[in-house]
Design an enzyme around this catalytic site. Structure first.
Site, PDB file in Angstrom:
ATOM      1  N   LYS A 169      12.462  -6.108 -23.654  1.00  0.00           N
ATOM      2  CA  LYS A 169      11.741  -5.029 -23.014  1.00  0.00           C
ATOM      3  C   LYS A 169      11.653  -5.547 -21.613  1.00  0.00           C
ATOM      4  O   LYS A 169      10.836  -6.462 -21.640  1.00  0.00           O
ATOM      5  CB  LYS A 169      10.496  -4.622 -23.695  1.00  0.00           C
ATOM      6  CG  LYS A 169      10.077  -3.328 -23.320  1.00  0.00           C
ATOM      7  CD  LYS A 169       8.709  -3.338 -23.217  1.00  0.00           C
ATOM      8  CE  LYS A 169       7.987  -3.647 -21.899  1.00  0.00           C
ATOM      9  NZ  LYS A 169       7.952  -3.106 -20.603  1.00  0.00           N
ATOM     10  N   GLU A 244       4.420 -17.229 -21.184  1.00  0.00           N
ATOM     11  CA  GLU A 244       4.526 -17.847 -19.799  1.00  0.00           C
ATOM     12  C   GLU A 244       3.545 -16.982 -19.052  1.00  0.00           C
ATOM     13  O   GLU A 244       3.935 -15.912 -18.913  1.00  0.00           O
ATOM     14  CB  GLU A 244       6.117 -17.990 -19.241  1.00  0.00           C
ATOM     15  CG  GLU A 244       7.186 -18.523 -20.067  1.00  0.00           C
ATOM     16  CD  GLU A 244       6.850 -20.204 -19.864  1.00  0.00           C
ATOM     17  OE1 GLU A 244       6.095 -20.741 -19.099  1.00  0.00           O
ATOM     18  OE2 GLU A 244       7.217 -21.091 -20.833  1.00  0.00           O
ATOM     19  N   CYS A 278       4.355 -16.765 -10.289  1.00  0.00           N
ATOM     20  CA  CYS A 278       3.453 -17.709 -11.250  1.00  0.00           C
ATOM     21  C   CYS A 278       3.219 -18.847 -10.716  1.00  0.00           C
ATOM     22  O   CYS A 278       1.992 -19.460 -11.083  1.00  0.00           O
ATOM     23  CB  CYS A 278       3.910 -17.502 -12.723  1.00  0.00           C
ATOM     24  SG  CYS A 278       5.376 -17.811 -12.915  1.00  0.00           S
ATOM     25  N   GLU A 372      -5.774 -15.361 -10.457  1.00  0.00           N
ATOM     26  CA  GLU A 372      -4.370 -14.997  -9.874  1.00  0.00           C
ATOM     27  C   GLU A 372      -4.502 -13.886  -9.138  1.00  0.00           C
ATOM     28  O   GLU A 372      -4.618 -12.670  -9.530  1.00  0.00           O
ATOM     29  CB  GLU A 372      -3.645 -15.082 -10.908  1.00  0.00           C
ATOM     30  CG  GLU A 372      -2.015 -14.932 -10.420  1.00  0.00           C
ATOM     31  CD  GLU A 372      -0.978 -15.052 -11.713  1.00  0.00           C
ATOM     32  OE1 GLU A 372      -1.237 -14.143 -12.555  1.00  0.00           O
ATOM     33  OE2 GLU A 372      -0.132 -15.922 -11.748  1.00  0.00           O
TER      34      GLU A 372
HETATM   35  P1  NDP Z   1       1.563  -7.383 -17.645  1.00  0.00           P
HETATM   36  O1  NDP Z   1       1.301  -8.814 -18.248  1.00  0.00           O
HETATM   37  O2  NDP Z   1       0.991  -6.155 -18.109  1.00  0.00           O
HETATM   38  O3  NDP Z   1       3.305  -7.186 -17.928  1.00  0.00           O
HETATM   39  C1  NDP Z   1       4.135  -7.872 -18.362  1.00  0.00           C
HETATM   40  C2  NDP Z   1       4.993  -7.188 -19.571  1.00  0.00           C
HETATM   41  O4  NDP Z   1       4.502  -6.886 -20.769  1.00  0.00           O
HETATM   42  C3  NDP Z   1       5.593  -5.897 -18.895  1.00  0.00           C
HETATM   43  O5  NDP Z   1       7.124  -5.711 -19.438  1.00  0.00           O
HETATM   44  C4  NDP Z   1       4.714  -5.102 -19.510  1.00  0.00           C
HETATM   45  O6  NDP Z   1       5.223  -3.689 -19.769  1.00  0.00           O
HETATM   46  C5  NDP Z   1       4.275  -5.693 -20.971  1.00  0.00           C
HETATM   47  N1  NDP Z   1       2.943  -5.274 -21.487  1.00  0.00           N
HETATM   48  C6  NDP Z   1       2.020  -4.725 -21.139  1.00  0.00           C
HETATM   49  N2  NDP Z   1       1.158  -4.178 -22.064  1.00  0.00           N
HETATM   50  C7  NDP Z   1       1.508  -4.773 -23.360  1.00  0.00           C
HETATM   51  C8  NDP Z   1       1.317  -4.518 -24.362  1.00  0.00           C
HETATM   52  N3  NDP Z   1       0.093  -4.516 -24.954  1.00  0.00           N
HETATM   53  N4  NDP Z   1       1.752  -5.292 -25.227  1.00  0.00           N
HETATM   54  C9  NDP Z   1       3.128  -5.676 -25.172  1.00  0.00           C
HETATM   55  N5  NDP Z   1       3.698  -5.845 -24.078  1.00  0.00           N
HETATM   56  C10 NDP Z   1       3.024  -5.385 -22.910  1.00  0.00           C
HETATM   57  O7  NDP Z   1       1.440  -7.609 -16.148  1.00  0.00           O
HETATM   58  P2  NDP Z   1       1.410  -6.501 -15.083  1.00  0.00           P
HETATM   59  O8  NDP Z   1       2.469  -5.807 -14.834  1.00  0.00           O
HETATM   60  O9  NDP Z   1       0.050  -5.531 -15.477  1.00  0.00           O
HETATM   61  O10 NDP Z   1       0.820  -7.421 -14.060  1.00  0.00           O
HETATM   62  C11 NDP Z   1      -0.729  -7.504 -13.899  1.00  0.00           C
HETATM   63  C12 NDP Z   1      -1.011  -8.891 -13.208  1.00  0.00           C
HETATM   64  O11 NDP Z   1      -0.515  -9.885 -14.165  1.00  0.00           O
HETATM   65  C13 NDP Z   1      -0.476  -9.543 -12.007  1.00  0.00           C
HETATM   66  O12 NDP Z   1      -1.160  -9.024 -10.883  1.00  0.00           O
HETATM   67  C14 NDP Z   1      -0.299 -10.740 -11.949  1.00  0.00           C
HETATM   68  O13 NDP Z   1      -1.771 -11.610 -11.692  1.00  0.00           O
HETATM   69  C15 NDP Z   1       0.044 -11.187 -13.450  1.00  0.00           C
HETATM   70  N6  NDP Z   1       1.431 -11.332 -13.887  1.00  0.00           N
HETATM   71  C16 NDP Z   1       1.624 -12.535 -14.052  1.00  0.00           C
HETATM   72  C17 NDP Z   1       3.043 -12.720 -14.064  1.00  0.00           C
HETATM   73  C18 NDP Z   1       3.755 -14.388 -14.139  1.00  0.00           C
HETATM   74  O14 NDP Z   1       4.697 -14.488 -14.251  1.00  0.00           O
HETATM   75  N7  NDP Z   1       2.619 -15.245 -14.368  1.00  0.00           N
HETATM   76  C19 NDP Z   1       3.945 -11.774 -14.302  1.00  0.00           C
HETATM   77  C20 NDP Z   1       3.416 -10.496 -14.043  1.00  0.00           C
HETATM   78  C21 NDP Z   1       1.988 -10.261 -13.925  1.00  0.00           C
HETATM   79  P3  NDP Z   1       5.361  -2.461 -18.453  1.00  0.00           P
HETATM   80  O15 NDP Z   1       5.128  -3.150 -17.295  1.00  0.00           O
HETATM   81  O16 NDP Z   1       6.589  -2.088 -18.902  1.00  0.00           O
HETATM   82  O17 NDP Z   1       4.139  -1.638 -19.019  1.00  0.00           O
END
Ligand code: NDP
Length: 464
Positions: A169, A244, A278, A372
């Protein structure tokens, strides 16, 4: 390209929802595509297909799996220009970075796994035991939007090399580039059901994957908060989890560092991909003797980062991925409570831009130093000696990456004391086959290279 379908059991199929989700270009705020809004039922179909394919794929000799990954690499390489363009459109990464990192890195990682699998390590014996490494099973992969193909390939290539089957996904914000991977997989002739795609939201599709009783392992990249939720869902059935997560990495500039290089590379690292990285070195820790010069240099460097159209050659900072992300970053800037030495510059009216921002005299305990931000925002702090630098750097609930600049032996001694999964000395390059992952709340497990492969394996001892 089949953007209106899911990929399940080797075929492009419709979602049971009949609904779609819009994908926006964050630089123009225009809708550029729609993809299916998948459902829990779609996840169930995909997991069933992956389960049906598992025995055959697990029994396929690793070298044969490696050969198929080689074909996948060939098919994906032919799409390199399309990958860079697609990530430029759906995420807003400036073209040069899109080509080198967003396309170049996953291709290098995929090539690495094809080579690793093509030449398997011989099985080991311990006394009268034969030690056998076997695939974990059906893997659910959930990925974010900041490196939308790399984060997918880091999981998928390792899992497939190990003999696992996968349900992916991708992020709902950047699902388009994953379609290029699935086009390539279809062309390369991966066996049906080995690799499956279900697009959709995290709350529906992500949660269904994390909680599915027939998913043996969940490999997740994203925020620490969502990683925690995924972990809880998997814990009920004792499924393996690899996480991660976020970071708040420190770039330590010791008193004998090459200051100009350390600051310029440090700002570039913090601002890479508009700070949506990240491993970004978002805290710059500078020895007090060099501090004022470092602040001046960092401010001047940041002011040279032009925001704008990702497809314009002169652009160094593209937009943030979404309006929500831009507003979140603006909130951190407004609440920073430190001395702003760069930022608040004009940015295009349309699109989710934030100017490169640098704060000096940041309190190591403040929100800006601890959370972050995920935007182009750098926090600079002074330290008194190496001991003090290590203490400030380790004062974080994260532990993903970091940098140290100074005389090599002294820098190495400092690096050994950092509680993080990676440290670069004097600007040494990222290594795509070295283990990648976090200490503390930055995650569990390692990706990339042979360590990444091992995450997707079980270990069996056969006594004889
Ligand atoms: P998320 O952690 O919510 O998103 C990452 C993935 O998890 C996406 O595919 C998302 O789906 C999915 N997801 C969301 N909710 C669930 C759930 N309940 N169960 C399973 N999977 C889920 O990150 P955000 O996009 O909300 O970003 C918010 C903050 O997170 C950023 O501002 C940043 O600080 C941090 N972040 C850090 C990352 C890293 O690499 N360290 C990467 C991304 C974010 P979908 O987006 O499709 O709804």
């Amino acid at each position: 390209m089949n953007r209106d379908s899911l990929y399940i059991g080797g075929r492009w199929v419709s979602s049971t929802s009949g609904h779609t989700m819009a994908v926006e270009n964050p630089a123009t705020e225009e809708i550029i595509a729609h993809v299916p809004a998948g459902t829990g039922e779609d996840v169930h179909r995909a997991v069933s297909a992956a389960r049906a394919a598992f025995d055959g794929w697990a029994r396929t000799p690793m070298a044969e799996r490696g050969a198929l990954l080689g074909k996948l690499h060939e098919a994906l390489s032919a799409r390199a220009a399309d990958i860079a363009k697609t990530v430029g459109l759906e995420l807003g990464t400036p073209l040069k970075v899109a080509k080198n990192v967003q396309a170049g890195l996953p291709l290098a990682v995929l090539r690495g796994y094809a080579d690793l699998a093509a030449d398997p390590v011989p099985e080991e014996s311990i006394g009268h035991s034969l030690i056998v490494h076997e695939p974990v099973g059906v893997v659910g992969a959930i990925t974010p939007w900041n490196y939308p193909l790399h984060q997918v390939v880091a999981k998928v290539a390792a899992a497939l090399a190990a003999g696992c089957t996968v349900v992916l996904k991708p992020s709902e914000l950047t699902p388009l580039v994953a379609y290029l991977l699935f086009d390539a997989a279809d062309e390369a002739g991966l066996p049906d059901g080995v690799l499956n795609l279900v697009t959709g939201t995290g709350t529906e599709v992500g949660a269904a994957i994390a909680g599915h009783p027939d998913v043996d392992m969940v490999s997740f990249t994203g925020s620490t908060a969502t990683g925690r939720a995924v972990s809880h869902a998997a814990a009920d059935r004792i499924a393996r989890v690899a996480l991660e997560l976020g970071g708040k990495s420190a770039n330590i500039i010791l008193s004998d560092a090459d200051l100009t290089k350390a600051v310029k590379v440090g700002v570039g690292n913090a601002f890479l991909n508009s700070g949506q990285t990240c491993t970004a070195w978002t805290r710059m820790l500078v020895h007090r003797d060099l501090y004022d010069s470092a602040v001046e240099l960092a401010a001047a460097t940041a002011q040279g980062y032009r925001t704008g159209d990702p497809f314009d050659e002169g652009t160094r900072l593209g937009p943030l991925v979404s309006a929500g992300q831009r507003d979140r970053v603006r909130g951190f800037i407004e609440r920073a409570g430190a001395r702003m030495v760069a930022g608040a510059a004009d940015v295009p009216d349309k699109g989710y831009f934030v100017a490169g921002t640098v704060f000096a005299d940041v309190d190591p305990a403040s929100e800006l130093a601890q959370e972050e931000v995920f935007g182009p925002v750098l926090a600079i702090m002074a330290f008194d000696d190496d001991e003090d630098a290590v203490r400030i750097a380790n004062n974080s609930r994260y532990g993903l990456a970091g940098g140290v600049w100074g005389e090599p032996e002294r820098a190495l001694a400092v690096a050994r004391r950092l509680r993080t999964g990676a440290v670069d000395l004097n600007g040494a390059a990222f290594n795509p086959v070295a283990p990648f992952g976090g200490y503390k709340q930055s995650g569990v497990g390692r990706e990339l290279g042979s360590y990444g492969l091992a995450e997707f394996q079980q270990t069996k001892a056969i006594q004889r």
